[in-house]
Design a protein around this motif. Structure first.
Motif, PDB file in Angstrom:
ATOM      1  N   GLU A 216       0.828  -1.210   0.000  1.00 53.21           N
ATOM      2  CA  GLU A 216       0.000   0.000   0.000  1.00 53.21           C
ATOM      3  C   GLU A 216       0.863   1.261   0.000  1.00 53.21           C
ATOM      4  OE1 GLU A 216      -2.348  -3.323   1.850  1.00 53.21           O
ATOM      5  OE2 GLU A 216      -0.308  -2.555   2.066  1.00 53.21           O
ATOM      6  N   ILE A 217       1.936   1.252   0.802  1.00 51.00           N
ATOM      7  CA  ILE A 217       2.841   2.405   0.849  1.00 51.00           C
ATOM      8  C   ILE A 217       3.567   2.556  -0.484  1.00 51.00           C
ATOM      9  CG2 ILE A 217       4.960   3.302   1.879  1.00 51.00           C
ATOM     10  CD1 ILE A 217       2.622   3.710   3.704  1.00 51.00           C
ATOM     11  N   LYS A 218       4.032   1.436  -1.032  1.00 47.41           N
ATOM     12  CA  LYS A 218       4.712   1.469  -2.330  1.00 47.41           C
ATOM     13  C   LYS A 218       3.791   2.036  -3.410  1.00 47.41           C
ATOM     14  CE  LYS A 218       7.803  -2.478  -1.521  1.00 47.41           C
ATOM     15  NZ  LYS A 218       8.074  -3.900  -1.897  1.00 47.41           N
ATOM     16  N   SER A 219       2.525   1.673  -3.335  1.00 52.65           N
ATOM     17  CA  SER A 219       1.563   2.128  -4.333  1.00 52.65           C
ATOM     18  C   SER A 219       1.378   3.647  -4.271  1.00 52.65           C
ATOM     19  CB  SER A 219       0.214   1.437  -4.117  1.00 52.65           C
ATOM     20  OG  SER A 219      -0.747   1.912  -5.027  1.00 52.65           O
ATOM     21  N   ILE A 220       1.302   4.192  -3.060  1.00 52.86           N
ATOM     22  CA  ILE A 220       1.156   5.651  -2.909  1.00 52.86           C
ATOM     23  C   ILE A 220       2.349   6.360  -3.522  1.00 52.86           C
ATOM     24  CG2 ILE A 220       1.085   7.544  -1.235  1.00 52.86           C
ATOM     25  CD1 ILE A 220      -0.456   5.635   0.643  1.00 52.86           C
ATOM     26  N   ILE A 221       3.562   5.845  -3.232  1.00 56.57           N
ATOM     27  CA  ILE A 221       4.778   6.470  -3.749  1.00 56.57           C
ATOM     28  C   ILE A 221       4.866   6.338  -5.271  1.00 56.57           C
ATOM     29  CG2 ILE A 221       7.313   6.324  -3.771  1.00 56.57           C
ATOM     30  CD1 ILE A 221       7.159   5.513  -0.800  1.00 56.57           C
ATOM     31  N   ASN A 222       4.618   5.133  -5.764  1.00 58.41           N
ATOM     32  CA  ASN A 222       4.770   4.877  -7.207  1.00 58.41           C
ATOM     33  C   ASN A 222       3.721   5.573  -8.054  1.00 58.41           C
ATOM     34  OD1 ASN A 222       6.980   3.248  -6.641  1.00 58.41           O
ATOM     35  ND2 ASN A 222       5.782   1.357  -6.608  1.00 58.41           N
ATOM     36  N   ASN A 223       2.524   5.757  -7.509  1.00 61.29           N
ATOM     37  CA  ASN A 223       1.433   6.356  -8.286  1.00 61.29           C
ATOM     38  C   ASN A 223       1.285   7.859  -8.073  1.00 61.29           C
ATOM     39  OD1 ASN A 223       0.679   3.842  -9.377  1.00 61.29           O
ATOM     40  ND2 ASN A 223      -0.561   3.368  -7.571  1.00 61.29           N
ATOM     41  N   SER A 224       2.179   8.429  -7.295  1.00 63.78           N
ATOM     42  CA  SER A 224       2.112   9.867  -7.044  1.00 63.78           C
ATOM     43  C   SER A 224       2.425  10.652  -8.319  1.00 63.78           C
ATOM     44  CB  SER A 224       3.123  10.259  -5.967  1.00 63.78           C
ATOM     45  OG  SER A 224       3.298  11.668  -5.931  1.00 63.78           O
ATOM     46  N   PRO A 225       1.676  11.724  -8.576  1.00 65.36           N
ATOM     47  CA  PRO A 225       1.994  12.565  -9.738  1.00 65.36           C
ATOM     48  C   PRO A 225       3.314  13.310  -9.580  1.00 65.36           C
ATOM     49  CG  PRO A 225       0.249  13.558  -8.416  1.00 65.36           C
ATOM     50  CD  PRO A 225       0.470  12.187  -7.869  1.00 65.36           C
ATOM     51  N   VAL A 226       3.769  13.425  -8.346  1.00 63.78           N
ATOM     52  CA  VAL A 226       5.086  14.019  -8.062  1.00 63.78           C
ATOM     53  C   VAL A 226       6.041  12.874  -7.738  1.00 63.78           C
ATOM     54  CG1 VAL A 226       6.394  15.608  -6.617  1.00 63.78           C
ATOM     55  CG2 VAL A 226       3.997  16.085  -7.131  1.00 63.78           C
ATOM     56  N   LYS A 227       7.079  12.712  -8.523  1.00 59.96           N
ATOM     57  CA  LYS A 227       7.958  11.563  -8.374  1.00 59.96           C
ATOM     58  C   LYS A 227       9.073  11.837  -7.363  1.00 59.96           C
ATOM     59  CE  LYS A 227       5.509   9.236 -11.146  1.00 59.96           C
ATOM     60  NZ  LYS A 227       4.547   8.288 -10.532  1.00 59.96           N
ATOM     61  N   LYS A 228       9.011  11.135  -6.247  1.00 62.06           N
ATOM     62  CA  LYS A 228      10.049  11.194  -5.224  1.00 62.06           C
ATOM     63  C   LYS A 228      10.201   9.803  -4.617  1.00 62.06           C
ATOM     64  CE  LYS A 228       8.811  15.872  -3.584  1.00 62.06           C
ATOM     65  NZ  LYS A 228       9.856  16.634  -4.288  1.00 62.06           N
ATOM     66  N   SER A 229      11.385   9.544  -4.103  1.00 66.38           N
ATOM     67  CA  SER A 229      11.609   8.299  -3.360  1.00 66.38           C
ATOM     68  C   SER A 229      11.053   8.457  -1.951  1.00 66.38           C
ATOM     69  CB  SER A 229      13.103   8.000  -3.299  1.00 66.38           C
ATOM     70  OG  SER A 229      13.771   8.983  -2.499  1.00 66.38           O
ATOM     71  N   GLY A 230      10.970   7.341  -1.232  1.00 61.12           N
ATOM     72  CA  GLY A 230      10.520   7.397   0.154  1.00 61.12           C
ATOM     73  C   GLY A 230      11.392   8.310   1.000  1.00 61.12           C
ATOM     74  N   VAL A 231      12.695   8.278   0.747  1.00 61.47           N
ATOM     75  CA  VAL A 231      13.625   9.141   1.473  1.00 61.47           C
ATOM     76  C   VAL A 231      13.332  10.607   1.178  1.00 61.47           C
ATOM     77  CG1 VAL A 231      16.053   9.836   1.694  1.00 61.47           C
ATOM     78  CG2 VAL A 231      15.460   7.406   1.549  1.00 61.47           C
ATOM     79  N   GLU A 232      13.106  10.919  -0.091  1.00 64.46           N
ATOM     80  CA  GLU A 232      12.850  12.307  -0.482  1.00 64.46           C
ATOM     81  C   GLU A 232      11.557  12.840   0.127  1.00 64.46           C
ATOM     82  OE1 GLU A 232      15.006  12.837  -4.805  1.00 64.46           O
ATOM     83  OE2 GLU A 232      13.158  11.658  -4.718  1.00 64.46           O
ATOM     84  N   TRP A 233      10.529  11.999   0.199  1.00 63.20           N
ATOM     85  CA  TRP A 233       9.286  12.450   0.831  1.00 63.20           C
ATOM     86  C   TRP A 233       9.515  12.768   2.301  1.00 63.20           C
ATOM     87  CZ3 TRP A 233       5.645  14.417  -1.775  1.00 63.20           C
ATOM     88  CH2 TRP A 233       5.256  13.914  -3.014  1.00 63.20           C
ATOM     89  N   ALA A 234      10.268  11.922   2.978  1.00 64.22           N
ATOM     90  CA  ALA A 234      10.515  12.141   4.414  1.00 64.22           C
ATOM     91  C   ALA A 234      11.293  13.423   4.656  1.00 64.22           C
ATOM     92  CB  ALA A 234      11.267  10.944   4.991  1.00 64.22           C
ATOM     93  N   PHE A 235      12.315  13.675   3.841  1.00 62.79           N
ATOM     94  CA  PHE A 235      13.116  14.880   4.011  1.00 62.79           C
ATOM     95  C   PHE A 235      12.349  16.127   3.568  1.00 62.79           C
ATOM     96  CE2 PHE A 235      16.586  11.941   4.639  1.00 62.79           C
ATOM     97  CZ  PHE A 235      17.446  12.631   5.481  1.00 62.79           C
ATOM     98  N   LYS A 236      11.528  16.007   2.533  1.00 67.27           N
ATOM     99  CA  LYS A 236      10.736  17.145   2.072  1.00 67.27           C
ATOM    100  C   LYS A 236       9.824  17.651   3.186  1.00 67.27           C
ATOM    101  CE  LYS A 236       9.075  20.085  -0.914  1.00 67.27           C
ATOM    102  NZ  LYS A 236       9.901  21.168  -1.465  1.00 67.27           N
TER     103      LYS A 236
END
Length: 376
Positions: A216-236
Motif C-alpha cells: 500500500e505504501i509502495k503504491s502511494i509512492i509509485n502512483n504519485s503525480p510528483v515523483k520522489k523516493s521514500g527518502v525524499e518524501w521524508a526529508f521534504k
C-alpha cells in the motif's frame, strides 16, 4: 547545500547534518577508510554540522572523528557531541566525561554539547548532581560554545525542561508519522518560539519509513503525480518547516551521502510544499497509522506497573511491528531491552491497576497478551 540559522545562536548550519552512529563497519569496528571518504565528501560538499555521542559505535565514533577531522576539516564544521546522562551519578562524572570526549575528539572546544536523551527521571537526577553548575563551568572555560539537550519523553516534560533553563538549542525525534509523538509538532513550535535552534533526529524512523514497505505504501509512492523516493518524501516534510535548522541523517554508505546531498537542492527550501505534495505525505502518514494495533498515546498514566511492565513501550513495539511490516526488528528490541530488564509483558499478573488509570480506556491486559503472543 543550503543553510539556516540555528535559533538564537545565530550560527549558520547546513540543513543536512551528518549523524555519526551508523558508519560502515569491518566486524565490530568502524571501517575507517570508507567512513573517512564519506565524512570528508560530505564536508567538501557543504555539510557543516557533524553529530556524534559518547556511546556511538561502542565509544569509537568520537575517536574516529578526532582523526577524520584533521587536515583542516575541524575548522570547516560545527561539532556536536553529548554527555551520557544515564551514566552520570556525581558532579565529578560530568567533568570526567567531557574531558575524555575533548581528548577523543582532539579538539579544544565542542561547538554544540547536548545532554543526551533526557527524560524526567534523568533530568531530575542530573539537576541534583549539579548540572547547571557544570554547564556554567564548561561555558566559562570555553570547553563548549553552546549547550542543549536531546529528548525522549512526553510533551509536558519537554516544555518543563525548556522553561527550566536558558538552553541554546534542542534535538528531538520528528518525522511525518511522529507529529504527536514525544515533543511532536507542538514541541517543535514551542522550542522555536522560545528562540531555540531545533535539530531533528530519526527523520526516517530508523529506516522504517523507507525499508520493508508494504504494498500500500509502495503504491502511494509509485502512483504519485510528483515523483520522489521514500527518502525524499521524508526529508521534504522536514525541510519544508522553517522552524527546523538541521535534519540529521545517520548515513552508512557513500551512496547515501551523495543521494542525501543531491536531495537538498530539490527538497531544501522552507514553505515550498505544494498542495499535492502535502496530500501525498498525508496519505503516507494515514496508511502507516492505519496499521496501529493499539491506540496508546504514550502518556504513561498506566505507570508505574506494580510488576514493572513497561506498558507504553510494549505497545509501541507492537504498533511498530505492524506499521512498518517488520516483526523481527520489533521482536529483537523487545527481547533486547524489555526481557533483559524484566519489564516485558509476561510479568503482567492482570491486577487491572493500569486499566483504571488509562485515559484511552484501552483493554491493557488483553493487549499485553497480544504482545506476548507475537514477541515471545
Amino acid at each position: 547545500m543550503k543553510y539556516r540559522k540555528l535559533g538564537k545562536t545565530g550560527e549558520e548550519v547546513s540543513i543536512l547534518g551528518f549523524g555519526c552512529m551508523r558508519f560502515p563497519q569491518q566486524g565490530e569496528k568502524i571501517d575507517e577508510e570508507k567512513s573517512l571518504e564519506m565524512i570528508r565528501y560530505a564536508i567538501d560538499n557543504g555539510v557543516n554540522y557533524i553529530d556524534t555521542a559518547y556511546p556511538y559505535h561502542n565509544g569509537e565514533s568520537e575517536i574516529f572523528l578526532g582523526k577524520a577531522l584533521k587536515d583542516g576539516y575541524r575548522e570547516k564544521i560545527k561539532l556536536a557531541t553529548k554527555l551520557p546522562s544515564w551514566a552520570v551519578n556525581t558532579r565529578a562524572d560530568m567533568d570526567k566525561f567531557i574531558n575524555e570526549q575533548l581528548k577523543k575528539l582532539q579538539t579544544k572546544q565542542i561547538d554544540f554539547y547536548l545532554i543526551h536523551s533526557l527524560n524526567k527521571e534523568d533530568y531530575s537526577r542530573l539537576k541534583e548532581n549539579g548540572l547547571f553548575d557544570f554547564i556554567k563551568k564548561i561555558k566559562e572555560q570555553k570547553l563548549v560554545k553552546y549547550v542543549g539537550f536531546s529528548f525522549h519523553d512526553t510533551l509536558d516534560v519537554f516544555k518543563y525542561i525548556i522553561d527550566d533553563y536558558e538552553w541554546d538549542f534542542v534535538q528531538i525525534q520528528y518525522n511525518y508519522i511522529d507529529e504527536k509523538y514525544q515533543a511532536g509538532t507542538e514541541g517543535l513550535l514551542y522550542a522555536h518560539n522560545k528562540g531555540l535552534g531545533v535539530i531533528i533526529m530519526e527523520p526516517l524512523r530508523g529506516g522504517s519509513l523507507v525499508n520493508n514497505l508494504s504494498d500500500e505504501i509502495k503504491s502511494i509512492i509509485n502512483n504519485s503525480p510528483v515523483k520522489k523516493s521514500g527518502v525524499e518524501w521524508a526529508f521534504k516534510f522536514l525541510y519544508d518547516k522553517e522552524e527546523i535548522s538541521v535534519v540529521l541523517s545517520g548515513m552508512s554508505s557513500l551512496e547515501q551521502v551523495i543521494d542525501n546531498i543531491k536531495a537538498v537542492g530539490s527538497q531544501g527550501d522552507a514553505n515550498s510544499m505544494t498542495k499535492i505534495e502535502k496530500k501525498i505525505i498525508e496519505d503516507l502518514s494515514k496508511e502507516f497509522k492505519s496499521k496501529i494495533k493499539v491506540n496508546c498515546t504514550g502518556c504513561k498514566y498506566c505507570l508505574p506497573c506494580p510488576k514493572g511492565v513497561q506498558i507504553p513501550l510494549c505497545f509501541e513495539l507492537l504498533n511498530s511491528s505492524s506499521m512498518f511490516n517488520d516483526i523481527k526488528k520489533a521482536k529483537d528490541m523487545y527481547n533486547g531491552f524489555l526481557v533483559s530488564e524484566g519489564s516485558d509483558a509476561s510479568n503482567c499478573v492482570e491486577c487491572g491497576a493500569c486499566e483504571q488509570k488509562c485515559p484511552q480506556h484501552i483493554n491493557i491486559i488483553e493487549k499485553l497478551k497480544e504482545v506476548r503472543e507475537l514477541f515471545e
